[in-house]
Design an enzyme around this catalytic site. Structure first.
Site, PDB file in Angstrom:
ATOM      1  N   SER A  26       4.355   2.770   4.407  1.00 38.10           N
ATOM      2  CA  SER A  26       5.464   2.671   5.365  1.00 38.10           C
ATOM      3  C   SER A  26       5.793   4.031   5.975  1.00 38.10           C
ATOM      4  O   SER A  26       5.864   5.035   5.275  1.00 38.10           O
ATOM      5  CB  SER A  26       6.719   2.125   4.669  1.00 38.10           C
ATOM      6  N   SER A  71       0.103  -4.160  13.653  1.00 34.72           N
ATOM      7  CA  SER A  71      -0.801  -4.462  14.761  1.00 34.72           C
ATOM      8  C   SER A  71      -1.954  -3.471  14.698  1.00 34.72           C
ATOM      9  O   SER A  71      -1.745  -2.263  14.552  1.00 34.72           O
ATOM     10  CB  SER A  71      -0.061  -4.368  16.097  1.00 34.72           C
ATOM     11  N   TYR A  89       2.613   4.716  22.199  1.00 34.14           N
ATOM     12  CA  TYR A  89       2.583   5.388  20.902  1.00 34.14           C
ATOM     13  C   TYR A  89       2.631   6.879  21.171  1.00 34.14           C
ATOM     14  O   TYR A  89       1.784   7.415  21.885  1.00 34.14           O
ATOM     15  CB  TYR A  89       1.292   4.990  20.186  1.00 34.14           C
ATOM     16  N   GLY A 114       0.794  -1.214   0.000  1.00 34.01           N
ATOM     17  CA  GLY A 114       0.000   0.000   0.000  1.00 34.01           C
ATOM     18  C   GLY A 114       0.828   1.266   0.000  1.00 34.01           C
ATOM     19  O   GLY A 114       0.294   2.364  -0.177  1.00 34.01           O
TER      20      GLY A 114
END
Lengths: 524, 524
Positions: free
Chosen positions: A131, A210, A446, A128
């Site tokens: 990245s 994930s 995150y 896709g």
């Protein structure tokens, strides 16, 4: 996707007056977006593909499936990290693959790899293109020519086993395409990372993606039952049973191999029936430590919801500033989101158990609405990043994971490294953090970082990234929980797996890709 | 363990009159046990260890920790497969390692491996010695000398993190030793394979062991957080976080590496608090297919108990013949066992959900007692095998796994291969089967085979094993779900991972063990 930003044009919205006001106040930026370049005006490095190479590739995939045109090359020029987007927005010529090859199936991938190995052409496997670690940069390595191997034509649902709950999907399917094919059979994969709308099945596997429902359905690597892989040396088909003791699990060498050891062409995945019911419940915790301990109690008791996440004070505050006064009352502290999927009985039982544990751990239930709002907006953040970049604000994310006992220290050290390294450049950042993936033994962290851009924002971020990568490793975290290694995290891989671990990976690569054509400069 | 049979002397009991009667009726054997040899009388192949080699090893581990005495060599002569036990019972000299070396720690393992690589000595890493696939046979390969590297002295609990639920255990700890050390901290690992009483932490990891509580606590490979590995080339420490996207998961190369790629010296494992409550419930199903579908419903709903297993009609019948009329009423059909562990609330919620699903799927609750009886006797079966071997009855087990949709066909084909290959030799077998490990996508099948021994029972079983291995592979199963590859399953590993998969494993071995000293003849 558009060439110089995330997603589709319709997803891009100007910043609200409220956010512009906040940016003016905090960073002193005006909030007026810079003009973007028209893609036709962007100079591209000339394609190095020779007529002979073109003929050779056309022989494998057909003339319609080898492209060196400006539009296609620009769209395969790399991924979507902030550095990528800043480079696209910079003046001057863009680098790009010399051609894009679109194979139809596994056999064509094998043949392309054999051709490229024989003729010395570097190959960047391309899903896709989402990245955020430089994983699809058009790096030539020691070769003159590099192609992007775009897998979008490998887009079938080739096998469904509803009894066992497995489905075999082509590597080129995007998240929505896969879910649509599965939904027609009453099934779902349940893998919803932020890149869901654009990223591919092969990419999810190659990068150990994930998703936001990982508490319920697991990481993508947990879902993988079988893999079909093309390498310059031949094919591998791995995974004969739900579990096996037949030696090392070689699937785990290719899940996370980022196109450097082979090209994943087909993945058999664990799927589940479309859920009968979804229950939503948001929570407030007085502080991050209390919230993290509550999440820990839930996951260690085995009462995990489908979605389980916790924003820290900064992220809670800023999200509220963005979404308005959620639920009609001001939320202080830390917002947590839970959802539960399954049969009505299963949802009721799990929700009751989790509610009791979260309440006992100091949580206050906020009702459904904040959880539904979170779900509604969950793929939108990358668009916001573009809007910020356009007004001279730096915005980037990074992620790590560690054990529960080390969460607080890792969070503090990462935050300090960001604050110090950007502060020292005169651009103190806002640092927000959430836990979005939980395990019995630990969780991910995150981070979203926002700061005023300097004249050279690429150098500005590279300084911060170096500092924060070192901080993560010295504080016992992993250099990446779900973004993968790519080019950007390579400097820390020796610290992650040791020099001997790197030698093992190189030995595997030598065996499968002796010419070294596969994704040069990534992973190892 | 005793040298020629399973376990400790106290575990060995003569067959009951009821079983002797059954054996006389079915196989026409008298039931009188043959005499066993006294271990002092057993001739052993002379030790090939040279004085210089002995001195070299003594320099590393000390004189007390290098043994070439008869007793020690006999106890390291191999594992505990039926073929092993038949070979021990056979007349003639026994093969054995030329010496046993007992290193104290990781550094001594490294030094022993370096010494052996330099001096051309094969090394068989040795944990509990419970392999049933020839995994610790004293194979010399191309070398004159082979040592067993017995890890029993590496027996510490070196780190406990009760917040994260992790513990670091020495590879040489046996199951009971590990549980005792953990229990002192209020923790448990929950790994209870049939070999639990004798097998070691390092062995569990090196063979991808799976315990009887795998439905609740996972397979051993699921529990592994970190590994410390010694190789002839150096050390590896793998696993920095509960989950990571930092490339291939190299832990999965060493979990299941069976001593052929390195020696696991220390394992950090996921542990859990000692359960507050354990609930037991046994079930009866009219037939195996109905029972299997019921187990599938439970595990796919995410309502899995801690233990979840189902015996087929033959195993149900024979176990009842052994234990008497369980619960005061005759059970026909198939017996299933469930247990639930955790807090009282968790156990109540899970048990209620599973009970509803099992009942809806055609199960009849039998109460606690058969489940408690199963738990009480769950480590005893290998002793029964010895008693059967002693009276001229062949008894062996094997196991595989597949998807739920393929369970019935795999079971039928394995049973047919056993029945045909032993029947053709004039010894039609009793074949019993159970499901003991369940996954959302499939389950294991564990077979127990009993037949009258021929004069050469080793050749008799080898014929059957070849047939059944081929049947497993052609029916889509894995050659082993939790017994590992060792020497016995090596012929099927190319079918399991492909020739290219074997090349990958060999490339890794060349990098780490260039002299090829590690466990020759096993795995690859």
């Amino acid at each position: 996707m558009v060439w110089d930003a995330w997603g589709i044009p319709a997803g891009h919205k100007p910043l609200s007056a409220q956010i512009r006001g906040l940016l003016a106040q905090v960073f002193g930026v005006s909030g007026d977006p810079v003009a973007r370049r028209d893609e036709g005006d962007v100079p591209l490095r000339a394609s190095a593909l020779t007529p002979a190479q073109r003929d050779g590739l056309v022989e494998v995939v057909g003339a319609d499936n080898v492209s060196a045109d400006h539009h296609d090359r620009l769209r395969h020029a790399g991924g979507k990290s902030t550095l990528d987007l800043l480079r696209r927005r910079a003046e001057g010529p863009q680098d790009a693959p010399d051609a894009i090859v679109f194979p139809a199936d596994h056999e064509q991938v094998l043949a392309v790899l054999a051709y490229c190995a024989e003729h010395g052409i570097a190959v960047v496997p391309f899903g896709g293109g989402t990245s955020v670690v430089g994983g699809v940069d058009p790096v030539r390595g020691e070769f003159d020519t590099v192609i992007a191997l775009d897998l979008r034509r490998i887009d079938g649902l080739t096998e469904v086993d509803p009894v066992s709950g497995t489905a075999t999907l082509g590597a080129g399917l995007t998240g929505p395409q896969a879910e649509e094919l599965l939904a027609a059979q009453g099934l779902s994969l349940g893998h919803f990372p932020q890149s869901f709308e654009f990223a591919s099945i092969g990419g999810f596997a190659a990068t150990r993606s994930s998703g936001q429902a990982s508490a319920g359905y697991g990481r993508f690597d947990d879902m993988v039952q079988r893999l079909k892989i093309a390498t310059p040396t031949g094919s591998l088909e791995l995974g004969r049973a739900p579990a096996s003791a037949a030696g090392p699990d070689l699937r785990e060498l290719f899940v996370g191999s980022e196109g450097a050891l082979g090209v994943i062409t087909e993945v058999t995945l664990r799927v589940h029936p479309l859920p009968e019911t979804t229950a939503y419940q948001a929570w407030s915790f007085p502080d991050f430590a209390t919230g993290a301990a509550a999440l820990r109690a839930v996951v260690q008791a085995g009462a995990a919801p489908t979605v389980l996440r916790l924003s820290d004070e900064a992220e809670t505050g800023l999200n509220l500033a963005r979404s308005g006064d959620i639920g009609g009352r001001a939320v202080t502290g830390c917002l947590a989101i839970t959802t539960f999927e399954g049969s009505a009985e299963h949802v009721a039982a799990r929700s009751a158990e989790a509610t009791a544990l979260l309440t006992a751990a100091g949580g206050t239930a906020l009702g459904e609405q904040p959880a539904r709002e979170w779900e509604h907006g969950r793929f939108a953040a990358p668009y916001m990043r573009d809007a910020l970049l356009d007004v001279g604000v730096l915005c980037e994310t990074l992620e790590t994971a560690t054990t529960w006992s080390n969460i607080a220290e890792l969070k503090a050290k990462v935050t300090a490294a960001l604050t110090d390294s950007l502060g020292a450049q005169g651009t103190p950042p806002l640092v927000m953090c959430h836990i979005s993936h939980t395990y019995p033994t630990g969780a991910s962290l995150y981070f979203t970082i926002v700061a005023k851009q300097l004249d050279d924002p690429i150098a500005q971020w590279q300084i911060a990234k170096r500092a924060v990568g070192d901080a993560i490793m010295s504080a016992g975290g992993t250099i990446t929980h779900h973004h993968a290694v790519g080019a950007d995290h390579r400097p820390w891989l020796p610290a992650e797996v040791g020099e001997l671990g790197i030698r093992v990976l190189r030995a595997v690569k030598r065996e499968l890709d002796p010419a070294g054509i596969l994704n040069p400069g990534k992973l190892i």
